[in-house]
Design a protein around this motif. Structure first.
Motif, mmCIF file in Angstrom:
data_model
loop_
_atom_site.group_PDB
_atom_site.id
_atom_site.type_symbol
_atom_site.label_atom_id
_atom_site.label_comp_id
_atom_site.label_asym_id
_atom_site.label_seq_id
_atom_site.Cartn_x
_atom_site.Cartn_y
_atom_site.Cartn_z
ATOM 1 N N SER A 11 0.886 -1.363 -0.065
ATOM 2 C CA SER A 11 -0.511 -0.022 0.471
ATOM 3 C C SER A 11 1.103 1.245 0.081
ATOM 4 C CB SER A 11 -1.061 -0.038 1.493
ATOM 5 O OG SER A 11 0.063 0.373 2.692
ATOM 6 N N GLU A 12 -0.161 2.352 -0.344
ATOM 7 C CA GLU A 12 0.886 3.899 0.200
ATOM 8 C C GLU A 12 1.637 3.922 1.014
ATOM 9 O OE1 GLU A 12 -0.313 8.104 0.237
ATOM 10 O OE2 GLU A 12 -0.863 7.117 -2.099
ATOM 11 N N ASP A 62 1.850 13.831 2.061
ATOM 12 C CA ASP A 62 2.224 13.289 2.787
ATOM 13 C C ASP A 62 3.223 13.315 3.666
ATOM 14 O OD1 ASP A 62 0.273 11.304 1.945
ATOM 15 O OD2 ASP A 62 1.649 11.293 -0.436
ATOM 16 N N LYS A 79 2.704 7.611 -3.557
ATOM 17 C CA LYS A 79 2.134 6.570 -4.011
ATOM 18 C C LYS A 79 2.876 5.231 -3.911
ATOM 19 C CE LYS A 79 -0.352 9.882 -5.747
ATOM 20 N NZ LYS A 79 -1.767 10.459 -4.612
ATOM 21 N N ALA A 80 1.157 4.933 -3.818
ATOM 22 C CA ALA A 80 1.663 2.952 -4.654
ATOM 23 C C ALA A 80 2.450 2.642 -5.759
ATOM 24 C CB ALA A 80 0.369 2.100 -4.386
ATOM 25 N N ASN A 108 7.974 6.279 -5.623
ATOM 26 C CA ASN A 108 6.244 4.840 -5.656
ATOM 27 C C ASN A 108 7.197 3.791 -4.788
ATOM 28 O OD1 ASN A 108 8.198 4.509 -7.417
ATOM 29 N ND2 ASN A 108 6.755 3.709 -8.844
#
Length: 819
Positions: A11-12, A62, A79-80, A108
């Motif tokens: 996951s992120e 984030d 991001k994932a 990512n």
């Protein structure tokens, strides 16, 4: 040997914790002071329709990296791993603009895309996880980008005040603080900050002063205001951390033992030489002066209050205002310079820090058509009424029609009775006489409320000590009374009424400055007390000023000078350049000085002939009986012609439309056809997710239900309102599924559960079907515990969830929709 992690399945959150944060910490970023996760920069815009409101959900940055708590440097957006490495860049750029930082990283988990605004040749590059910049590298680049001088860094990097509660400046406050501190450190001696009412100007000023004071850049500070309530609120609230270093100037004495002085202009000066207390100290005594609400007295060159600023001209002077004043006679910008930072009402509403508003405009027949007395008609006091046509601008100023006052009061009362009779309300009247008559009319129309508490309606004006004494109770959310206040000038500014839900305009308002201030009485949000929006009830077309191009912007400088006012061309050039003085104005000069409360230590009065004072009488001055001749009549048939309801839209404009129209336009932007919407709805594992998503777009189901009907499912509501499909009630949908009898493939327990879920759907909607905890209540409890029902009836949770999805597919099948 350690197993390799499959990033594609993470996951992120996992990408952040397993790859991004380790890379950042490895090069020296301190986890305790320099790294903050999930930084929420906005509160989420409030969408209002009808009498309901909802906040849009907002995403958080984030990761934000800081040099110190007062100095953000960079944003990291993750991001994932299934996404491309730079997918978060545009989101990161948005956050970086709010924080005014030049470094943005998107990742990512494979590496970083680094957007560097300080790099003039290559804005974006890809770097490995191991090559993340160190704190010193980013700080050095940041200082070069900002143009900081080494000798100014101790001032620039001084921390803001932190009381340990977790409260920190909002992003726009931090920008305002940092830009001001940077400017002062660089030697700029005049600074203007423009921040909308309710956005925390005083808190921002406190943090600016604190940092400059703590850094020892400024040692003696003067905070100037023109209302006692502003000084006291400041001293007792935001400025409290200054403690014993702070004093309020009283008795016309400036005490050099203190470092932070809070003062009324009136306490420092007056028309007589012996009243000029500021001259007790040397012109260099203060090295920093902060002027609150600088659009008022201090803005005019000829103002008696400007002499204080001129006397301490060597001090750095910072002006604070929500409404920079730019008229033919007065200019903030000319004195303080262009605003170093602006945060507007529109931006505050978009960010969710300020309350949006709806406008109800009521047109009254005599206002629109005018009123003329009959031949030789006398008023209630036997005065012969001058024969002419009286219009809206005359009413309550030169002509009083009792029935008009009664109609306005009835409309206010009716609105409150339909919405919330205890909603804090300010009624702005033309003068003190009008405010008293309006108070009386409202008392008579609310006998039950007044019987509960005689302070339900109070007149709060400058001439009324009993009313003024209730001002603190009105603005205190914990105090129920007063509920309705009538006023003319006293409450236009400096009244921090966080829970004010209704602003009534029965006052002719021509000044944009004044209009903005009055609107500002309702713009504060108080989530704790359910104040998310407010209503403006307008009887005198004042809200037409919303259409003015300068309503939400910085006005162009329009100060006018006349060649004949000067002796020579050089002097005229000085005025145009902003270096000279206009010698033509009145001795007290400020057209809005009747806003100022006359305190005991302010014995002098402003020019009684000023424009506003002559027209209004003002809250704060004793009305002279011969100032305005006023006729009083009754027996006039008065009625409301029309009522329009308008809403503030995403472009900052007022729009007049039903909520069905708003919903149709909003959803068509997302789903151009019924087919698109139906596919999205059918494909969603959880229908509630789409319902929530639409609510974030401003589709408020409670309001739609009021307009369309309460028995409709959200799916049918949208199909009917947006795509003109015939609606099915929830019961009709449930009955159609029961007729198909598709349950027969399930066992007895599962069939009973699904039948009961259909009944729940018919009663309360799809959210009941999707909430697994519904199995803990009747009638399901008769079949066993939630665990037993899922296991025995369906074979396990995955099978139960699959059955729910099939049930929803049956509910929303095409056959159902066209049946």
């Amino acid at each position: 040997m350690e197993a390799k992690i499959d990033k594609s399945k993470l996951s992120e959150t996992d990408i952040i914790s397993k790859f991004i944060l380790p890379a950042v910490k490895k090069v020296g970023w301190d986890d305790m002071t320099q790294i903050r996760q999930e930084v929420k920069l906005r509160d989420g815009k409030v969408i209002v329709r009808g009498n309901a409101a909802a906040r849009r959900t907002v995403k958080s940055a984030d990761i934000v990296l800081y040099h110190k708590p007062s100095m953000p440097l960079a944003v990291i957006e993750a991001k994932a791993n299934k996404h491309e490495i730079g997918k978060g860049m545009q989101q990161g750029l948005d956050y970086a603009n709010l924080l005014d930082v030049p470094f943005i990283f998107a990742s990512n988990g494979d590496g970083f895309i680094f957007h560097d605004k300080t790099n003039a040749t290559t804005l974006e590059t890809e770097i490995a996880l191991a090559d993340f910049p160190t704190p010193q590298q980013l700080w050095d680049k940041f200082c070069n980008w900002k143009g900081y001088k080494t000798e100014n860094l101790p001032i620039i990097t001084q921390d803001y005040y932190d009381d340990g509660s977790g409260k920190s400046p909002r992003y726009y406050q931090l920008q305002a603080i940092n830009k001001t501190v940077e400017a002062v450190a660089a030697g700029q001696d005049r600074v203007l900050l423009v921040m909308a009412t309710g956005t925390g100007k005083t808190y921002t000023a406190f943090q600016i002063i604190w940092r400059l004071w703590k850094a020892k850049a400024k040692k003696r500070i003067l905070f100037l205001a023109d209302r006692n309530i502003l000084v006291d609120q400041t001293k007792n609230n935001d400025f409290q951390p200054f403690g014993t270093a702070m004093t309020k100037v009283t008795g016309r004495t400036v005490d050099p033992a203190f470092e932070v002085h809070l003062a009324l202009y009136q306490a420092l000066t007056g028309p007589e030489e012996q009243q000029k207390a500021y001259k007790q100290v040397d012109p260099n005594f203060f090295d920093l002066i902060v002027v609150d609400e600088c659009h008022r007295g201090s803005a005019a060159e000829d103002s008696a209050w400007r002499e204080i600023l001129d006397y301490f001209s060597s001090a750095t002077q910072i002006g604070l205002t929500a409404t920079p004043k730019e008229t033919e006679e007065v200019s903030n910008i000319e004195y303080f310079g262009e605003p170093i930072y602006t945060y507007s009402l529109k931006q505050g509403i978009e960010d969710g820090f300020l309350a949006p508003y709806k406008v109800i405009r009521v047109d009254i027949d005599v206002d629109v058509q005018g009123w003329r007395p009959t031949k030789d008609q006398v008023d209630k006091h036997g005065e012969l009424i001058e024969d002419r046509i009286y219009n809206q601008k005359d009413f309550d100023r030169t002509l009083v029609i009792d029935e008009r006052t009664e109609l306005v009061a009835k409309t206010i009362t009716s609105y409150l009775q339909k919405t919330d009779p205890m909603a804090k309300t300010i009624v702005f009247c033309d003068d003190i006489d009008h405010a008293e008559r309006m108070r009386r009319a409202l008392v008579n129309l609310n006998p039950e409320q007044v019987a509960k508490n005689e302070k339900y309606v109070m007149k709060i004006t400058g001439d009324d000590e009993i009313g003024k004494a209730q001002l603190d109770n009105f603005i205190n959310p914990k105090k129920k009374y007063p509920v309705i206040t009538t006023t003319s000038e006293l409450m236009t500014t400096g009244v921090d009424a966080k829970t004010c839900k209704l602003v009534v305009l029965d006052q002719s308002i021509q000044s944009m400055t004044k209009f903005k201030q009055i609107v500002g009485r309702g713009t504060r949000i108080d989530d704790k007390y359910g104040k998310l929006w407010f209503t403006i009830l307008d009887f005198k077309k004042a809200t037409e000023l919303f259409a003015d191009e300068h309503f939400d912007g910085i006005p162009e400088r329009v100060k006018v000078t006349k060649p004949e006012d000067f002796d020579n061309e050089d002097e005229l050039t000085d005025i145009i350049d902003g270096t000279g003085e206009d010698e033509t104005a009145n001795p007290f000069g400020d057209e809005e000085m009747d806003d100022t409360i006359q305190e005991p230590d302010a014995p002098y009065e402003p020019n009684a002939n000023s424009a506003d004072n002559a027209n209004l009488g003002g809250d704060d001055w004793t009305e002279e009986s011969d100032k305005v001749r006023k006729f009083y009549v009754n027996g006039v048939a008065v009625k409301a012609l029309a009522e329009r309801i308008q809403y503030y839209d995403s472009d900052g404009k007022l729009v007049t439309e039903s909520f069905k129209d708003y919903t149709r336009k909003t959803i068509i932007k997302e789903f151009a056809s019924l087919d698109e919407f139906a596919k999205k709805w059918q494909a969603s594992d959880r229908k509630q997710a789409i319902i929530d998503e639409l609510a974030d777009m401003g589709v408020i189901w409670e309001v739609l239900e009021q307009e369309v009907g309460k028995e409709l499912d959200p799916f049918d509501m949208i199909c009917h309102v947006v795509y003109d499909m015939p609606p099915l009630t929830r019961k009709e949908r449930a009955d159609q599924v029961k007729k198909r009898n598709y349950f027969t493939k399930y066992g007895d327990v599962a069939q009973q559960v699904l039948q009961s879920l259909l009944d729940k759907y018919a009663d309360a909607g799809v959210s009941e079907v999707e909430n697994i905890t519904v199995l803990k209540v009747a009638p399901f409890t008769e079949l066993g515990s939630m665990t037993e029902i899922i296991k025995q009836g369906f074979g396990g949770k995955p099978q139960y969830l699959a059955a729910i999805q099939e049930l929803e597919a049956q509910l929303y099948s095409i056959d159902s929709q066209t049946a």
